[in-house]
Design a protein around this motif. Structure first.
Motif, PDB file in Angstrom:
ATOM      1  N   ALA A 120      99.187  85.316 117.788  1.00 52.22           N
ATOM      2  CA  ALA A 120      98.403  86.453 117.312  1.00 52.22           C
ATOM      3  C   ALA A 120      98.669  86.797 115.861  1.00 52.22           C
ATOM      4  O   ALA A 120      97.783  87.301 115.161  1.00 52.22           O
ATOM      5  N   PHE A 121      99.889  86.540 115.384  1.00 55.16           N
ATOM      6  CA  PHE A 121     100.270  87.038 114.062  1.00 55.16           C
ATOM      7  C   PHE A 121     101.402  86.184 113.508  1.00 55.16           C
ATOM      8  O   PHE A 121     102.374  85.894 114.223  1.00 55.16           O
ATOM      9  N   VAL A 122     101.292  85.791 112.243  1.00 56.45           N
ATOM     10  CA  VAL A 122     102.375  85.118 111.527  1.00 56.45           C
ATOM     11  C   VAL A 122     102.533  85.821 110.186  1.00 56.45           C
ATOM     12  O   VAL A 122     101.619  85.831 109.357  1.00 56.45           O
ATOM     13  N   GLY A 123     103.684  86.444 109.983  1.00 53.14           N
ATOM     14  CA  GLY A 123     103.942  87.141 108.729  1.00 53.14           C
ATOM     15  C   GLY A 123     105.257  86.693 108.139  1.00 53.14           C
ATOM     16  O   GLY A 123     106.189  86.341 108.870  1.00 53.14           O
ATOM     17  N   ALA A 124     105.344  86.713 106.814  1.00 47.44           N
ATOM     18  CA  ALA A 124     106.559  86.264 106.143  1.00 47.44           C
ATOM     19  C   ALA A 124     106.949  87.242 105.046  1.00 47.44           C
ATOM     20  O   ALA A 124     106.102  87.712 104.271  1.00 47.44           O
ATOM     21  N   MET A 125     108.243  87.543 104.969  1.00 47.89           N
ATOM     22  CA  MET A 125     108.771  88.468 103.974  1.00 47.89           C
ATOM     23  C   MET A 125     109.006  87.741 102.654  1.00 47.89           C
ATOM     24  O   MET A 125     109.267  86.539 102.621  1.00 47.89           O
ATOM     25  N   GLY A 126     108.939  88.512 101.574  1.00 49.09           N
ATOM     26  CA  GLY A 126     109.233  87.955 100.260  1.00 49.09           C
ATOM     27  C   GLY A 126     108.421  88.638  99.186  1.00 49.09           C
ATOM     28  O   GLY A 126     107.420  89.306  99.458  1.00 49.09           O
ATOM     29  N   SER A 127     108.850  88.472  97.945  1.00 46.13           N
ATOM     30  CA  SER A 127     108.116  89.023  96.815  1.00 46.13           C
ATOM     31  C   SER A 127     106.828  88.239  96.606  1.00 46.13           C
ATOM     32  O   SER A 127     106.600  87.191  97.223  1.00 46.13           O
ATOM     33  N   VAL A 138      96.342  94.232 112.864  1.00 44.30           N
ATOM     34  CA  VAL A 138      95.768  92.891 113.060  1.00 44.30           C
ATOM     35  C   VAL A 138      95.383  92.678 114.510  1.00 44.30           C
ATOM     36  O   VAL A 138      94.300  92.185 114.825  1.00 44.30           O
ATOM     37  N   ARG A 139      96.241  93.088 115.431  1.00 46.61           N
ATOM     38  CA  ARG A 139      95.973  92.853 116.848  1.00 46.61           C
ATOM     39  C   ARG A 139      94.870  93.749 117.397  1.00 46.61           C
ATOM     40  O   ARG A 139      94.153  93.351 118.315  1.00 46.61           O
ATOM     41  N   ARG A 140      94.734  94.957 116.854  1.00 48.71           N
ATOM     42  CA  ARG A 140      93.773  95.920 117.397  1.00 48.71           C
ATOM     43  C   ARG A 140      92.533  96.092 116.523  1.00 48.71           C
ATOM     44  O   ARG A 140      91.641  96.857 116.865  1.00 48.71           O
ATOM     45  N   GLY A 141      92.465  95.387 115.403  1.00 45.09           N
ATOM     46  CA  GLY A 141      91.289  95.480 114.556  1.00 45.09           C
ATOM     47  C   GLY A 141      91.251  96.724 113.702  1.00 45.09           C
ATOM     48  O   GLY A 141      90.174  97.201 113.339  1.00 45.09           O
ATOM     49  N   GLY A 142      92.409  97.278 113.340  1.00 51.99           N
ATOM     50  CA  GLY A 142      92.459  98.467 112.501  1.00 51.99           C
ATOM     51  C   GLY A 142      92.284  98.149 111.030  1.00 51.99           C
ATOM     52  O   GLY A 142      92.404  96.994 110.605  1.00 51.99           O
ATOM     53  N   THR A 143      92.006  99.186 110.241  1.00 47.54           N
ATOM     54  CA  THR A 143      91.802  99.001 108.804  1.00 47.54           C
ATOM     55  C   THR A 143      93.071  99.221 108.000  1.00 47.54           C
ATOM     56  O   THR A 143      93.157  98.785 106.851  1.00 47.54           O
ATOM     57  N   VAL A 160      89.049  89.863 112.584  1.00 42.50           N
ATOM     58  CA  VAL A 160      89.546  90.032 111.230  1.00 42.50           C
ATOM     59  C   VAL A 160      88.835  89.032 110.331  1.00 42.50           C
ATOM     60  O   VAL A 160      88.785  87.841 110.636  1.00 42.50           O
ATOM     61  N   PRO A 161      88.238  89.491 109.214  1.00 49.00           N
ATOM     62  CA  PRO A 161      87.510  88.569 108.362  1.00 49.00           C
ATOM     63  C   PRO A 161      88.383  87.409 107.898  1.00 49.00           C
ATOM     64  O   PRO A 161      89.568  87.579 107.605  1.00 49.00           O
ATOM     65  N   GLU A 162      87.806  86.233 107.838  1.00 49.81           N
ATOM     66  CA  GLU A 162      88.540  85.065 107.396  1.00 49.81           C
ATOM     67  C   GLU A 162      88.794  85.157 105.906  1.00 49.81           C
ATOM     68  O   GLU A 162      87.936  85.551 105.122  1.00 49.81           O
TER      69      GLU A 162
END
Length: 379
Positions: free
Chosen positions: A282-289, A340-345, A363-365
């Motif tokens: 469902a989601f891939v996020g990565a930390m960093g500057s 992202v999971r619920r379609g929020g803004t 979520v728009p591509e």
């Protein structure tokens, strides 16, 4: 019903009959979600809630009536402004409620669902007859339903869906009349979704804590044994000492899994994201500057990642809340996951109109530019 399972099982152990009211449909700003339940036993004891108090009294009486007659009941409650003492939802929404008695005839099927732990299971209820079937991935128990109902319910269980369905259950009649139909409420219960946090850092401890708060089964993974310890991550369900990319390649994930990469170290990040961005999660996020992100994109392209694959990466991870502490950062990360999971803004609710609660939207591509400079200019 699983939210009040512990109390219901006490009633089962005591052999008590009771009636349960479940929300089977909502509209507008309904206070509780589909599947929320309230139960009343033969002595008049109440557990659970379906409206936060707005219509509980009326639903209590429906439960008492179902206990007296043994018949299932359906009722719709909406907003009432004509009489200050009328039964209605003050929030302005509507809820559809199904009420059914649980007695010796269907207690075993209901109990099978209530006792399921760590297993995907669904309760199927005929909204007309009140027949109840418990359904797992490979088994059924209780009342018998048409094979088409069972197939639809099993598909809904696979997706973790709770909803009302009307299903045709026979061939069209010779005189051209439509086939018989049955309307069922399928209430699916699946194991908690997974959150896997990579990188045993202080931010990871905060993310693990808020992940548990959101209902995830949280795993923290890091290759460094000295940092990946139970003492440092008391909120995690499990702590794994293994190279992140190797662990991710062998562990179970699904369409509800969220992956938080907090290592911001290329030797961990690149091989890990090469696996993560090709998984159906469902989601891939990565930390960093932002500079770390641009360098990461270059390295990922160098190992063959496509723009379509890179477009799935949420980096830098989190919404712009202005936070700095690990706890504030964890709130930012959790907020983006929910959005992202619920379609929020991600916008303040007071800045726009329209419904507050809505189904998830696509979520728009995002098109990832071929160069870091282009990415910086379009960010």
């Amino acid at each position: 019903m699983r939210d009040i399972a512990a109390q219901l099982l006490e009633w089962h152990a005591a052999g008590k009959d009771y009636a349960v009211a479940s929300i089977i449909g909502i509209g507008g700003s309904a206070p509780r979600p589909i599947g929320a339940a309230l139960a009343v036993d033969a002595d008049g004891t109440v557990i659970g809630s379906i409206s936060g108090g707005c219509v509980e009294g009326a639903v209590y009486e429906l439960c008492r009536e179902s206990l007296r007659t043994g018949e299932p009941l359906r009722e719709t409650f909406g907003y009432s402004d004509t009489d200050a003492f009328a039964v209605g939802l003050t929030c302005g929404g509507t809820i559809q409620v199904f009420v059914q008695s649980v007695t010796e005839s269907n207690r075993d099927a209901v109990e099978k669902v209530l006792r399921a732990e760590g297993e995907a299971v669904a309760m199927v209820r005929d909204l007309d007859s009140g027949a109840v079937m418990a359904l797992g991935t490979w088994w059924t128990s209780g009342a018998e339903f048409d094979e088409r109902v069972v197939a639809e319910a099993r598909a809904m269980l696979d997706a973790g869906t709770t909803a009302v369905r009307t299903i045709g259950c026979g061939d069209a009649l010779p005189d051209g009349q439509p086939a018989a139909e049955v309307t069922v409420f399928v209430e699916s219960h699946v194991p908690p979704p997974r959150m896997i946090v990579f990188g045993a850092i202080d931010f990871a401890a905060a993310v693990a804590g808020i992940g548990k708060f959101l209902g995830y089964h949280v795993t923290v993974c890091d290759a460094r044994e000295v940092f990946a310890t139970r003492a440092r991550f008391p909120d995690a369900d499990e702590v794994v000492v293994e190279w992140p990319n190797k662990y991710l390649a062998r562990t179970r994930v699904d369409a509800r899994t969220v992956l938080c990469v907090l290592t911001h170290d290329a030797k961990f990040d690149v091989p890990l994201l090469e696996v993560a961005l090709r998984l159906p999660v469902a989601f891939v996020g990565a930390m960093g500057s932002r500079r770390t992100h641009e360098d990461r994109l270059q390295r990922l392209r160098a190992v063959g990642m496509t723009n379509a694959e890179l477009a799935r990466l949420k980096s830098p991870i989190g919404l712009d809340l202005g936070g700095r502490t690990p706890q504030e950062t964890a709130v930012s990360i959790a907020a983006e996951i929910v959005a992202v999971r619920r379609g929020g803004t991600g916008m303040p609710l007071g800045t726009y109109g329209g419904p507050i609660h809505r189904d998830a939207i696509a979520v728009p591509e995002v098109t990832v530019p071929d160069s870091p400079d282009a990415l910086r200019l379009t960010a």
